[in-house]
Design an enzyme around this catalytic site. Structure first.
Site, mmCIF file in Angstrom:
data_model
loop_
_atom_site.group_PDB
_atom_site.id
_atom_site.type_symbol
_atom_site.label_atom_id
_atom_site.label_comp_id
_atom_site.label_asym_id
_atom_site.label_seq_id
_atom_site.Cartn_x
_atom_site.Cartn_y
_atom_site.Cartn_z
ATOM 1 N N GLU A 1 80.991 11.367 -7.723
ATOM 2 C CA GLU A 1 79.930 11.306 -8.723
ATOM 3 C C GLU A 1 78.616 11.883 -8.205
ATOM 4 O O GLU A 1 77.912 12.556 -8.918
ATOM 5 C CB GLU A 1 79.774 9.870 -9.273
ATOM 6 C CG GLU A 1 78.862 8.917 -8.533
ATOM 7 C CD GLU A 1 79.472 8.274 -7.299
ATOM 8 O OE1 GLU A 1 80.119 8.978 -6.492
ATOM 9 O OE2 GLU A 1 79.255 7.072 -7.117
ATOM 10 N N ASP B 1 74.689 12.518 -2.159
ATOM 11 C CA ASP B 1 73.380 11.986 -1.759
ATOM 12 C C ASP B 1 73.049 12.506 -0.354
ATOM 13 O O ASP B 1 72.416 13.554 -0.211
ATOM 14 C CB ASP B 1 73.457 10.455 -1.819
ATOM 15 C CG ASP B 1 72.156 9.774 -1.442
ATOM 16 O OD1 ASP B 1 71.122 10.461 -1.408
ATOM 17 O OD2 ASP B 1 72.161 8.561 -1.168
ATOM 18 N N THR B 2 73.513 11.815 0.694
ATOM 19 C CA THR B 2 73.252 12.309 2.054
ATOM 20 C C THR B 2 74.326 13.316 2.485
ATOM 21 O O THR B 2 74.225 13.918 3.541
ATOM 22 C CB THR B 2 73.273 11.151 3.076
ATOM 23 O OG1 THR B 2 74.587 10.584 3.100
ATOM 24 C CG2 THR B 2 72.259 10.072 2.713
ATOM 25 N N THR C 1 79.641 11.337 2.902
ATOM 26 C CA THR C 1 80.975 11.070 2.359
ATOM 27 C C THR C 1 81.745 12.371 2.133
ATOM 28 O O THR C 1 82.916 12.483 2.498
ATOM 29 C CB THR C 1 80.864 10.300 1.028
ATOM 30 O OG1 THR C 1 80.066 9.141 1.244
ATOM 31 C CG2 THR C 1 82.217 9.919 0.479
ATOM 32 N N LYS D 1 71.693 15.488 -5.035
ATOM 33 C CA LYS D 1 70.275 15.181 -4.790
ATOM 34 C C LYS D 1 69.687 16.239 -3.862
ATOM 35 O O LYS D 1 70.217 16.490 -2.782
ATOM 36 C CB LYS D 1 70.138 13.789 -4.171
ATOM 37 C CG LYS D 1 70.581 12.690 -5.113
ATOM 38 C CD LYS D 1 70.184 11.333 -4.593
ATOM 39 C CE LYS D 1 70.940 10.251 -5.335
ATOM 40 N NZ LYS D 1 70.694 8.912 -4.782
ATOM 41 N N PRO E 1 77.409 4.597 -15.898
ATOM 42 C CA PRO E 1 77.799 3.572 -16.871
ATOM 43 C C PRO E 1 78.867 2.613 -16.347
ATOM 44 O O PRO E 1 78.878 1.447 -16.721
ATOM 45 C CB PRO E 1 78.326 4.391 -18.062
ATOM 46 C CG PRO E 1 78.630 5.750 -17.524
ATOM 47 C CD PRO E 1 77.675 5.963 -16.395
HETATM 48 P P1 5GP Z 1 76.534 10.033 0.444
HETATM 49 O O1 5GP Z 1 75.241 9.529 1.015
HETATM 50 O O2 5GP Z 1 77.636 9.943 1.441
HETATM 51 O O3 5GP Z 1 76.388 11.426 -0.138
HETATM 52 O O4 5GP Z 1 76.903 9.091 -0.766
HETATM 53 C C1 5GP Z 1 77.560 7.877 -0.532
HETATM 54 C C2 5GP Z 1 77.789 7.086 -1.781
HETATM 55 O O5 5GP Z 1 76.603 6.360 -2.063
HETATM 56 C C3 5GP Z 1 78.100 7.819 -3.072
HETATM 57 O O6 5GP Z 1 79.453 8.179 -3.212
HETATM 58 C C4 5GP Z 1 77.725 6.751 -4.088
HETATM 59 O O7 5GP Z 1 78.762 5.831 -4.262
HETATM 60 C C5 5GP Z 1 76.543 6.087 -3.420
HETATM 61 N N1 5GP Z 1 75.290 6.633 -3.984
HETATM 62 C C6 5GP Z 1 74.421 7.462 -3.398
HETATM 63 N N2 5GP Z 1 73.406 7.739 -4.219
HETATM 64 C C7 5GP Z 1 73.647 7.071 -5.372
HETATM 65 C C8 5GP Z 1 72.952 6.961 -6.629
HETATM 66 O O8 5GP Z 1 71.889 7.540 -6.876
HETATM 67 N N3 5GP Z 1 73.522 6.166 -7.565
HETATM 68 C C9 5GP Z 1 74.689 5.506 -7.338
HETATM 69 N N4 5GP Z 1 75.137 4.760 -8.337
HETATM 70 N N5 5GP Z 1 75.375 5.582 -6.179
HETATM 71 C C10 5GP Z 1 74.848 6.360 -5.212
#
Ligand code: 5GP
Length: 215
Positions: free
Chosen positions: A118, A121-122, A125, A161, A193
């Site tokens: 979905e 972010d960092t 994952t 992001k 949602p």
């Molecule tokens: P990463 O930091 O590894 O890219 O993201 C790790 C996980 O953090 C995402 O798969 C998601 O489940 C959760 N996450 C990060 N940012 C958001 C956000 O803005 N909203 C939601 N609902 N989950 C987030």
């Protein structure tokens, strides 16, 4: 306070619909791997838009990954905590490919595989998912011998992001446009949602933000 963006199921549906023609034109995936739990719903919606008349549905596999922030250990345990640069973010597998339905991992060799989540972010994952999947498939390819084709991975996320990333994706994936985000947003918090416990209240917040011009 961190800005929040609320998405309705309809919003998610429309983002998938919008992305599908580009995914079909550029990649034509033969398998979807959804990263749980945020990738499940987008992967399933996307599959409807990727369906080609006369062809079977694209199979969806689910993998589960969990992020742990490793806390620095203080006091007497410092000696085993390791230097500060080893303290970071760790991902663990909670679920992996279901070989009972895929058959052997060799069946993924030479395929085009779309990884769906979905939000990027960092990027921790996604980096882990791509590295681990590439490692497993490459091992299988080696076993098959020199003639075996290379597996191609691409990524679809609803949101990326725009911020400094901790994780990295393969350079060729980025150069060959095998990474697609339906929307690029700032460092906001996105409320999907499927996380809502009161979907009517969630949709109200989405509508309000929309009418205020903030979504
Ligand atoms: P990463 O930091 O590894 O890219 O993201 C790790 C996980 O953090 C995402 O798969 C998601 O489940 C959760 N996450 C990060 N940012 C958001 C956000 O803005 N909203 C939601 N609902 N989950 C987030």
């Amino acid at each position: 306070m961190v800005e929040k963006i609320y998405l309705t199921y309809n919003d998610v549906h429309k983002l998938c619909k919008e992305a599908a023609p580009k995914i079909l034109a550029d990649f034509q995936p033969q398998l979807i791997i959804a990263i749980g739990g945020g990738g499940y719903v987008p992967a399933r919606i996307l599959r409807s838009f990727l369906k080609q008349p006369g062809s079977p549905n694209i199979p969806i596999q689910a993998i589960g990954l969990s992020l742990y922030e490793q806390l620095p250990i203080t006091g007497p345990s410092d000696a085993v905590a390791g230097p500060p640069d080893q303290i970071g973010t760790k991902v663990t597998r909670t679920q992996w490919l279901d070989l009972s339905s895929l058959g052997e991992i060799q069946n993924l060799v030479g395929k085009r595989i779309l990884i769906v989540d979905e939000v990027d972010d960092t990027r921790t994952t996604l980096e882990y998912a791509v590295k681990e999947l590439e490692k497993d498939v490459e091992e299988a390819r080696q076993r098959l011998g020199p003639g075996a084709g290379k597996t191609q991975f691409s990524i679809f996320v609803l949101h990326n992001k725009d911020k400094p990333k901790k994780g990295a994706l393969p350079a060729d994936m980025m150069e060959e446009s095998r990474y697609l985000a339906a929307r690029t947003v700032g460092d906001v918090w996105i409320c999907y949602p499927w996380e809502a416990t009161d979907i009517d209240a969630h949709d109200e917040l989405a509508k309000k933000a929309y009418s205020n011009g903030t979504s």
